[in-house]
Design a protein around this motif. Structure first.
Motif, short mmCIF file in Angstrom:
data_model
loop_
_atom_site.label_atom_id
_atom_site.label_comp_id
_atom_site.label_asym_id
_atom_site.label_seq_id
_atom_site.Cartn_x
_atom_site.Cartn_y
_atom_site.Cartn_z
N MET A 1 39.07 17.57 -73.35
CA MET A 1 39.70 18.67 -72.80
C MET A 1 38.73 19.73 -72.14
O MET A 1 37.71 20.25 -72.90
CB MET A 1 40.73 19.43 -73.55
N ALA A 2 38.94 20.09 -70.81
CA ALA A 2 38.04 21.25 -70.19
C ALA A 2 38.11 22.55 -71.03
O ALA A 2 37.55 23.21 -70.85
CB ALA A 2 38.17 21.21 -68.95
N GLY A 3 39.34 23.03 -71.50
CA GLY A 3 39.30 24.27 -72.11
C GLY A 3 41.15 24.44 -72.47
O GLY A 3 41.79 23.87 -72.13
N ARG B 1 38.03 25.80 -63.05
CA ARG B 1 36.88 25.89 -62.03
C ARG B 1 35.80 26.78 -62.73
O ARG B 1 34.71 26.40 -62.92
CB ARG B 1 36.98 26.39 -60.69
N LEU B 2 36.40 27.97 -63.21
CA LEU B 2 35.63 28.79 -64.04
C LEU B 2 35.02 28.22 -65.25
O LEU B 2 33.91 28.50 -65.74
CB LEU B 2 36.38 30.18 -64.24
N LEU B 3 35.78 27.30 -66.04
CA LEU B 3 35.71 26.98 -67.34
C LEU B 3 34.47 25.66 -67.00
O LEU B 3 33.57 25.76 -67.71
CB LEU B 3 36.75 26.59 -68.00
N THR B 4 34.81 25.15 -66.07
CA THR B 4 33.70 24.17 -65.75
C THR B 4 32.35 24.55 -65.16
O THR B 4 31.22 23.99 -65.79
CB THR B 4 34.26 23.22 -64.62
N LEU C 1 61.63 30.16 -65.86
CA LEU C 1 60.53 30.26 -66.50
C LEU C 1 60.22 28.71 -66.99
O LEU C 1 59.03 28.34 -67.27
CB LEU C 1 60.38 31.32 -67.52
N ALA C 2 61.15 28.02 -67.37
CA ALA C 2 61.17 26.66 -68.11
C ALA C 2 60.32 25.72 -66.97
O ALA C 2 60.00 24.73 -67.27
CB ALA C 2 62.27 26.26 -68.44
N ASP C 3 61.09 25.99 -65.79
CA ASP C 3 60.47 25.14 -64.44
C ASP C 3 59.13 25.27 -64.37
O ASP C 3 58.17 24.60 -64.30
CB ASP C 3 61.30 25.36 -63.14
N VAL C 4 58.75 26.70 -64.39
CA VAL C 4 57.34 27.02 -64.25
C VAL C 4 56.52 26.39 -65.34
O VAL C 4 55.39 26.00 -65.05
CB VAL C 4 57.16 28.64 -64.03
N GLU C 5 57.04 26.54 -66.58
CA GLU C 5 56.11 25.96 -67.72
C GLU C 5 55.93 24.51 -67.39
O GLU C 5 54.89 24.06 -67.60
CB GLU C 5 56.80 26.23 -69.04
N LYS C 6 56.99 23.74 -67.18
CA LYS C 6 57.06 22.28 -66.99
C LYS C 6 55.81 22.10 -65.98
O LYS C 6 55.09 21.04 -66.11
CB LYS C 6 58.32 21.72 -66.61
N SER C 7 56.04 22.66 -64.75
CA SER C 7 54.96 22.34 -63.55
C SER C 7 53.67 22.64 -64.12
O SER C 7 52.66 21.99 -63.83
CB SER C 7 55.48 22.85 -62.28
N CYS C 8 53.44 23.73 -64.62
CA CYS C 8 52.11 24.18 -65.46
C CYS C 8 51.51 23.17 -66.38
O CYS C 8 50.37 22.79 -66.28
CB CYS C 8 52.06 25.36 -65.92
N GLN C 9 52.23 22.51 -67.25
CA GLN C 9 51.85 21.62 -68.19
C GLN C 9 51.39 20.38 -67.34
O GLN C 9 50.44 19.80 -67.60
CB GLN C 9 53.39 21.12 -68.97
N ALA C 10 52.28 20.05 -66.32
CA ALA C 10 51.78 18.71 -65.44
C ALA C 10 50.38 19.09 -64.70
O ALA C 10 49.52 18.19 -64.89
CB ALA C 10 52.75 18.35 -64.58
N LEU C 11 50.27 20.14 -64.59
CA LEU C 11 49.05 20.41 -63.52
C LEU C 11 47.68 20.72 -64.61
O LEU C 11 46.61 19.99 -64.36
CB LEU C 11 49.09 21.72 -62.58
N ALA C 12 48.09 21.11 -65.70
CA ALA C 12 47.01 21.31 -66.71
C ALA C 12 46.55 20.11 -66.93
O ALA C 12 45.52 19.80 -67.07
CB ALA C 12 47.64 22.26 -67.90
N GLY C 13 47.49 19.03 -67.07
CA GLY C 13 46.98 17.84 -67.81
C GLY C 13 46.24 17.18 -66.79
O GLY C 13 45.16 16.42 -67.13
N GLU C 14 46.55 17.50 -65.52
CA GLU C 14 45.54 16.74 -64.14
C GLU C 14 44.45 17.29 -64.32
O GLU C 14 43.24 16.75 -63.95
CB GLU C 14 46.26 16.90 -62.95
N LEU C 15 44.39 18.75 -64.81
CA LEU C 15 42.95 19.53 -64.80
C LEU C 15 42.23 19.41 -66.11
O LEU C 15 41.08 19.73 -66.08
CB LEU C 15 43.28 21.00 -64.43
N GLY C 16 42.67 18.66 -67.00
CA GLY C 16 42.21 18.59 -68.19
C GLY C 16 42.16 19.80 -69.08
O GLY C 16 41.28 19.92 -69.73
#
Length: 148
Positions: A1-3, A142-145, A29-44
């Motif tokens: 994981m990147a962070g 990007r900032l963490l990388t 907010l549950a929809d937002v959380e679900k989409s954030c979880q998916a994107l976070a996985g793609e971003l590591g």
């Protein structure tokens, strides 16, 4: 994981999708959380997604993030305009902080034009709807990388 990223949501965001949908949209907010979880996985990224109507709870989570998170994404909602306590807690956090607002606070009532959180934030995203959370995640990645 990147962070590890804490995504903190302030008062009334538990009503997202129900409260003023003309302003905040129809996603929950549950929809937002679900989409954030998916994107976070793609971003590591690993995310912890939290919401509270209580200022002290947000402060406690920010303080905990000092030990457990590499970055914070925060939608402080109405506390943006009133909370020196949240600002002070964020100042004690060393990692990146991105502030998110679903609506464009600069097109709203004048009291909403000032955000205490912005004094600490490394970036502010406003007026992009819930997509602002995705933009914040991409920026944090990007900032963490680049820091690592």
């Amino acid at each position: 994981m990147a962070g590890r990223v804490d995504i903190l949501n302030g008062p009334n965001l538990n009503l997202l999708g129900k409260r003023e949908p003309h302003l905040y949209g129809s996603e929950t907010l549950a929809d937002v959380e679900k989409s954030c979880q998916a994107l976070a996985g793609e971003l590591g990224l690993a995310i912890r997604f939290l919401q509270s109507n209580a200022e002290h709870q947000l402060v406690d989570w920010i303080q905990r993030a000092r030990e457990e998170a590499d970055a914070i994404i925060i939608n402080p909602a109405a506390y943006s305009h009133t909370s020196v306590a949240i600002l002070d807690a964020l100042k004690a956090f060393d990692g990146p902080v991105i502030e998110v607002h679903i609506s464009n606070i600069h097109q709203r009532e004048s009291f909403r034009h000032h955000s205490y959180v912005s004094l600490r934030a490394d970036g502010v995203i406003a007026g992009c709807g819930t997509q602002g959370y995705h933009l914040a995640l991409m920026r944090v990645a990007r900032l963490l990388t680049s820091a690592g």
